[in-house]
Design an enzyme around this catalytic site. Structure first.
Site, PDB file in Angstrom:
ATOM      1  N   SER A 148      22.185  28.620  21.627  1.00  0.00           N
ATOM      2  CA  SER A 148      21.303  29.411  22.480  1.00  0.00           C
ATOM      3  C   SER A 148      22.107  29.965  23.670  1.00  0.00           C
ATOM      4  CB  SER A 148      20.098  28.579  22.917  1.00  0.00           C
ATOM      5  OG  SER A 148      19.068  29.405  23.418  1.00  0.00           O
ATOM      6  N   ASP A 186      14.386  31.637  14.171  1.00  0.00           N
ATOM      7  CA  ASP A 186      14.781  31.390  15.565  1.00  0.00           C
ATOM      8  C   ASP A 186      13.772  31.941  16.571  1.00  0.00           C
ATOM      9  OD1 ASP A 186      16.964  30.034  16.703  1.00  0.00           O
ATOM     10  OD2 ASP A 186      18.403  31.375  15.756  1.00  0.00           O
ATOM     11  N   HIS A 246      13.951  27.766  16.610  1.00  0.00           N
ATOM     12  CA  HIS A 246      15.030  27.729  17.590  1.00  0.00           C
ATOM     13  C   HIS A 246      15.353  26.272  17.948  1.00  0.00           C
ATOM     14  CE1 HIS A 246      17.660  29.584  20.424  1.00  0.00           C
ATOM     15  NE2 HIS A 246      17.098  29.020  21.475  1.00  0.00           N
TER      16      HIS A 246
END
Length: 553
Positions: A209, A334, A453
């Site tokens: 991320s 995601d 995610h």
């Protein structure tokens, strides 16, 4: 008698532990904790080694002044000052530039081992070097990767939130302090890791991320020349729409007004003197999104093009990564975490997501191109619907849109730029698709949910092995595959070659052959694929940019 001999042999082995003992670093001597992991397997764990001094507010980090005696590096230090999860309070400390090291000793004391340096994610707002903690089980414990892959693992702290990324957009407060912290840690590892049994010429940085984007930035900045050999970006690259704030002063002025500072030439001076907790608390972001105002646009505390750490737009800096081996990928859903906030109906079993919501979301993501942009986008995303799309089809489309826009397409663009600028550096692309473990259970998440995610983190860090009761055998398979690919790559620059066997031979990604592997528990050679979401990559990187711009910030 035989049993007594075995017991005696084990006792003898545990008494004569294989350990680095006291290690000499540039700041002084450190001693970690030595743990016995099994027959002829030990590990030295160092927690809380300072890699820089206490940072000055809105200043680059400086070298630590050192210490006398032996520093007992046995507990994690506080994370950098940051907002709590509810954003109504703060915790952490300004004294937070520390790192942790896991050194495996298999049969003999470690020497010349590859080094994997982890950069945590959290939107540049939150996070710490040890990660989330559940019953003293820290997410970013490097023990499983280090032990299974025979690599040294390092995790580091860096400034986040206002103190890490607030910027006036000029030299009075240029920003990127968190990126400078990461760079200081990488440089410290390069200078000191030999004393821990590591090879300073085999440093791989990896992150997820905002950490994945940070990894990307660290390969692109000219300040890391010669320090990084390899890099892995998971669900985040420097080209993501949230990774660079192109108008940082606007948000900084909003913060200044909240803490009673002027917005003129005295703004930076006043902000530097403001109580750090007040400043951190003032830099909250709005987490209530809608199709017309998606949350991704609220992530204002991010890196900036400062003319120093980032001398140019990231897309123009890939020549700096020409000799760095690079692996990057995204999770197949995601974007779901964001979609749930922007279009809540996506997680409802009772409410349908409407075609109008799809159109509004696409309008937001293509706004600079006006109606032509959103019409083209809708035609692209509805092309496989048929005349009567089901509710599930529409919901999955909304998740695909946010996944593409926020993570997947920028990652593909970064891979393409890396491959086309490559000197000796090799390029590898993946898609992670192990379904979310909460999908369809007693949760609001739909049964069709793929990898959301951050779903990849538990597998990379070997949680199915360290906490086996929480997982099925297939989860251990996935974790084993990822640790094998990741650590092989750290050793050789090729995810297929190293000490661990892999389920499928992963081909390199090139400018002409866009091959990738899909990683999940069912993986075999049929999971080697090419041209990931090509129609959508083509739309976002070629069709849309070439439409006339109607509206500009």
């Amino acid at each position: 008698m035989f049993g007594i001999l075995i017991a005696a042999a084990i006792l003898l082995e545990t008494v004569s532990a294989i350990s680095l003992g006291v290690v000499s670093t540039e700041g002084g001597q450190v001693e970690g904790k030595n743990v016995y992991l099994g027959y002829k397997r030990y590990m030295d764990i160092f927690k809380g080694i300072p890699f820089a001094g206490v940072p000055g507010r809105f200043e680059k980090p400086t070298r630590h002044q050192g210490w006398d005696g032996i520093l007992k590096a046995t507990s994690y230090k506080e994370r950098c000052l940051q907002l709590t999860i509810l954003m109504n309070d703060v915790y952490g400390s300004e004294d937070c530039l520390y790192l942790n090291i896991w050194v495996p000793h298999i049969k003999s004391v470690a020497s010349d081992l590859p080094v994997m340096v982890w950069i945590f994610g959290g939107g540049f707002l939150v996070g710490g070097s040890m990660g989330a903690n559940f019953l003293d089980n820290y997410l970013y414990s490097g023990q499983e990767i280090a032990d299974r892959g025979n690599v040294i693992v390092v995790t580091l702290g860096y400034r986040v939130g206002a103190l890490g990324f607030l910027s006036t957009g000029d030299s009075s407060m240029p920003g990127n302090y968190g990126l400078w912290d990461q760079q200081a840690a990488i440089a410290w590892v390069h200078r000191n890791i030999k004393s821990f049994g590591g090879d300073p010429n085999k440093i791989t940085i990896f992150g997820e991320s905002a950490g994945g984007a940070s990894v990307s930035f660290q390969t692109l900045t000219p300040h890391n020349k010669g320090l990084i050999r390899r890099a892995i970006s998971q669900s985040g690259v420097a080209l993501c729409p949230w990774a660079v704030n192109r108008n940082p002063r606007k948000f900084t002025e909003e913060i200044a007004l909240k803490v009673n500072c002027p917005t003129d030439h005295n703004m930076a001076k006043c902000l530097k003197m403001t109580d750090p907790k007040t400043l951190t608390l003032a830099a909250t972001i709005n987490l209530s999104g809608s199709p017309d105002a998606p949350i991704v646009y609220n992530l204002a505390l991010s890196p900036v093009i400062d003319g120093d750490f980032l001398p140019d737009d990231p897309s123009n800096l890939f020549h700096n990564a020409a000799d760095i081996d690079y692996m990057a990928g995204a999770n197949d859903m995601d974007g779901h975490i964001f979609t749930g906030l922007d279009v809540p109906s996506v997680n409802s079993g009772l409410l349908d997501t409407t075609v109008d919501e799809v159109k509004r979301l696409l309008r937001s993501f293509t706004k600079e191109k006006g109606t032509l942009g959103s019409d083209n986008a809708f035609a692209t995303y509805s092309s496989e619907w048929g005349s009567n799309p089901s509710g599930k089809d529409i919901k999955k489309t909304v998740v695909a849109i946010e996944t593409d826009y926020i993570f997947l397409i920028p990652t593909q663009a970064a891979l393409y730029l890396h491959a086309s600028n490559a000197g000796t550096g090799r390029t590898y692309s993946y898609l992670f698709s192990e379904p979310n473990r909460l999908g369809g259970l007693l949760t609001p998440f739909p049964s069709w949910l793929g990898a959301d995610h951050a779903d990849d983190l538990q597998y990379v860090f070997g949680k199915p092995f360290s906490t086996p009761l929480g997982y099925w055998p297939r989860h251990r398979d996935v974790s084993g595959y990822m640790i094998a690919y990741w650590t092989n790559f750290a050793k050789t620059g090729d995810p297929n070659t190293g000490d661990l066997s892999v389920p499928a031979s992963w081909p390199a990604f090139t400018s002409t052959g866009h091959k990738f592997v899909e990683i999940n528990g069912d993986m075999d050679s049929s999971y080697v694929k090419e041209k990931l979401r090509m129609r959508y990559v083509n739309f976002w990187t070629s069709v849309l940019p070439n439409l006339p711009t109607i509206y500009s910030d």
